[in-house]
Design an enzyme around this catalytic site. Sequence first.
Site, PDB file in Angstrom:
ATOM      1  N   ASP A   1       0.843  -1.195   0.000  1.00  0.00           N
ATOM      2  CA  ASP A   1       0.000   0.000   0.000  1.00  0.00           C
ATOM      3  C   ASP A   1       0.886   1.256   0.000  1.00  0.00           C
ATOM      4  O   ASP A   1       1.714   1.403  -0.886  1.00  0.00           O
ATOM      5  CB  ASP A   1      -0.959  -0.072   1.205  1.00  0.00           C
ATOM      6  CG  ASP A   1      -2.006   1.024   1.211  1.00  0.00           C
ATOM      7  OD1 ASP A   1      -2.980   0.922   0.440  1.00  0.00           O
ATOM      8  OD2 ASP A   1      -1.852   1.997   1.977  1.00  0.00           O
ATOM      9  N   ARG A   2       0.731   2.181   0.953  1.00  0.00           N
ATOM     10  CA  ARG A   2       1.551   3.393   0.952  1.00  0.00           C
ATOM     11  C   ARG A   2       3.030   3.035   1.046  1.00  0.00           C
ATOM     12  O   ARG A   2       3.887   3.705   0.452  1.00  0.00           O
ATOM     13  CB  ARG A   2       1.173   4.325   2.108  1.00  0.00           C
ATOM     14  CG  ARG A   2      -0.295   4.630   2.256  1.00  0.00           C
ATOM     15  CD  ARG A   2      -0.948   5.140   0.987  1.00  0.00           C
ATOM     16  NE  ARG A   2      -0.679   6.543   0.719  1.00  0.00           N
ATOM     17  CZ  ARG A   2      -1.205   7.228  -0.298  1.00  0.00           C
ATOM     18  NH1 ARG A   2      -2.016   6.603  -1.145  1.00  0.00           N
ATOM     19  NH2 ARG A   2      -0.928   8.505  -0.489  1.00  0.00           N
TER      20      ARG A   2
ATOM     21  N   ARG B   1       4.345   2.462  -2.296  1.00  0.00           N
ATOM     22  CA  ARG B   1       4.593   3.712  -3.030  1.00  0.00           C
ATOM     23  C   ARG B   1       5.901   4.356  -2.570  1.00  0.00           C
ATOM     24  O   ARG B   1       6.652   4.917  -3.383  1.00  0.00           O
ATOM     25  CB  ARG B   1       3.401   4.655  -2.864  1.00  0.00           C
ATOM     26  CG  ARG B   1       2.125   4.045  -3.389  1.00  0.00           C
ATOM     27  CD  ARG B   1       0.912   4.953  -3.368  1.00  0.00           C
ATOM     28  NE  ARG B   1      -0.267   4.148  -3.688  1.00  0.00           N
ATOM     29  CZ  ARG B   1      -0.574   3.706  -4.913  1.00  0.00           C
ATOM     30  NH1 ARG B   1       0.183   4.047  -5.934  1.00  0.00           N
ATOM     31  NH2 ARG B   1      -1.636   2.951  -5.113  1.00  0.00           N
TER      32      ARG B   1
ATOM     33  N   TRP C   1      -9.076   8.380  -1.445  1.00  0.00           N
ATOM     34  CA  TRP C   1      -8.036   9.165  -2.094  1.00  0.00           C
ATOM     35  C   TRP C   1      -8.488  10.608  -2.317  1.00  0.00           C
ATOM     36  O   TRP C   1      -7.661  11.514  -2.371  1.00  0.00           O
ATOM     37  CB  TRP C   1      -7.676   8.539  -3.450  1.00  0.00           C
ATOM     38  CG  TRP C   1      -6.707   7.408  -3.376  1.00  0.00           C
ATOM     39  CD1 TRP C   1      -6.754   6.328  -2.546  1.00  0.00           C
ATOM     40  CD2 TRP C   1      -5.531   7.243  -4.170  1.00  0.00           C
ATOM     41  NE1 TRP C   1      -5.690   5.495  -2.789  1.00  0.00           N
ATOM     42  CE2 TRP C   1      -4.935   6.032  -3.771  1.00  0.00           C
ATOM     43  CE3 TRP C   1      -4.947   7.995  -5.188  1.00  0.00           C
ATOM     44  CZ2 TRP C   1      -3.760   5.560  -4.361  1.00  0.00           C
ATOM     45  CZ3 TRP C   1      -3.783   7.518  -5.788  1.00  0.00           C
ATOM     46  CH2 TRP C   1      -3.197   6.318  -5.371  1.00  0.00           C
TER      47      TRP C   1
ATOM     48  N   TYR D   1      -1.831  11.594   2.023  1.00  0.00           N
ATOM     49  CA  TYR D   1      -2.674  11.574   0.819  1.00  0.00           C
ATOM     50  C   TYR D   1      -2.670  12.922   0.108  1.00  0.00           C
ATOM     51  O   TYR D   1      -2.724  12.969  -1.134  1.00  0.00           O
ATOM     52  CB  TYR D   1      -4.097  11.135   1.183  1.00  0.00           C
ATOM     53  CG  TYR D   1      -4.212   9.638   1.318  1.00  0.00           C
ATOM     54  CD1 TYR D   1      -4.615   8.852   0.247  1.00  0.00           C
ATOM     55  CD2 TYR D   1      -3.863   8.996   2.507  1.00  0.00           C
ATOM     56  CE1 TYR D   1      -4.697   7.472   0.360  1.00  0.00           C
ATOM     57  CE2 TYR D   1      -3.940   7.615   2.633  1.00  0.00           C
ATOM     58  CZ  TYR D   1      -4.353   6.861   1.556  1.00  0.00           C
ATOM     59  OH  TYR D   1      -4.416   5.493   1.658  1.00  0.00           O
TER      60      TYR D   1
ATOM     61  N   HIS E   1      -7.241  -6.594  -0.436  1.00  0.00           N
ATOM     62  CA  HIS E   1      -6.133  -5.646  -0.384  1.00  0.00           C
ATOM     63  C   HIS E   1      -5.105  -5.998   0.685  1.00  0.00           C
ATOM     64  O   HIS E   1      -3.899  -5.887   0.476  1.00  0.00           O
ATOM     65  CB  HIS E   1      -6.688  -4.244  -0.133  1.00  0.00           C
ATOM     66  CG  HIS E   1      -5.641  -3.201   0.074  1.00  0.00           C
ATOM     67  ND1 HIS E   1      -4.688  -2.908  -0.870  1.00  0.00           N
ATOM     68  CD2 HIS E   1      -5.395  -2.377   1.134  1.00  0.00           C
ATOM     69  CE1 HIS E   1      -3.907  -1.936  -0.428  1.00  0.00           C
ATOM     70  NE2 HIS E   1      -4.308  -1.606   0.790  1.00  0.00           N
TER      71      HIS E   1
END
Length: 297
Positions: A110-111, A114, A156, A217, A276
């Site tokens: 997830d984050r 990234r 988001w 975010y 997820h």
Amino acid sequence: MTDSGQLFEGFGQRRIPTSGAEINVRVGGSGPPLLLLHGFPQTHAMWHQIAPALAATHTVVVPDLRGYGDSSTPPGGDDHAGYSFRAMAADQVEVMRTLGHQRFAVVGHDRGARVTHRMALDHPEAVERLAMLDIVPTRHVYGHTDKRLATVYYHWFFLIQPDELPERLIGNDPIYYLHSALGSFGSGLDSYAPAALAEYERCFADPQTRHAMCEDYRAAATVDLEHDKADTGRRVQQPTLVLWGAKGAVGALYEPLTVWRDYATNVRGHSIDAGHFLVEQQPDEVLTEIRAFLTET
């Protein structure tokens, strides 16, 4: 301070200052260094089912991202750059160097995935190989937004609203919001060990942490896109593993390998029978894939 020690038997705990934050981290095992990065709305506790097994063959470093868990919550700034993936990646490179690791493997969800993507671009000398779990690149998500995406990924667009709108709304019943997030995207609350869920609840109860998550975010919709635009055409050169949940949004909305082949030169992967939060839903399968990837030549 963190109560997650029961989840990471044999791991030590440290707080490591970086140039922009103070990072809470657990370290265990011996062997080649491996960095595990969590995502929203979790903490390092998400790795508790596989980190001890990986520590049998690797030195496993399991931190909280800045703004999450028990790491510090520095200001985001007017441009939110304090929570950019670039800033978060720099934190973790500094953490690893402090621990004596100049080059290492990274697995992010997830984050955290990234952050891993940005780290591979910004610090190619440090990242030996990388695995990214249940994402496609941020630039691709925003560049291919439609009604279906906006419906599934509503957060988001909710979390990027100006301070204090999402913070106040979430603060009205933060545990309800946390449970809603953890129980979505093809997952359910029964996917989480009680001790791990208690950790997520403890950390999410902190208003400063919730604000930092919103800043994460906000950065992704602004400064991170600027960084991505500047890197248009650059591809990750390191060996790359991509895993995603077949029952989650990424599996439903994208052909992940097709997307990632525009962003990485040496990528492979497949879906996992999960939503997820695949690490906690299918820990044995994820562990098997990560072990195989780490030992590839």
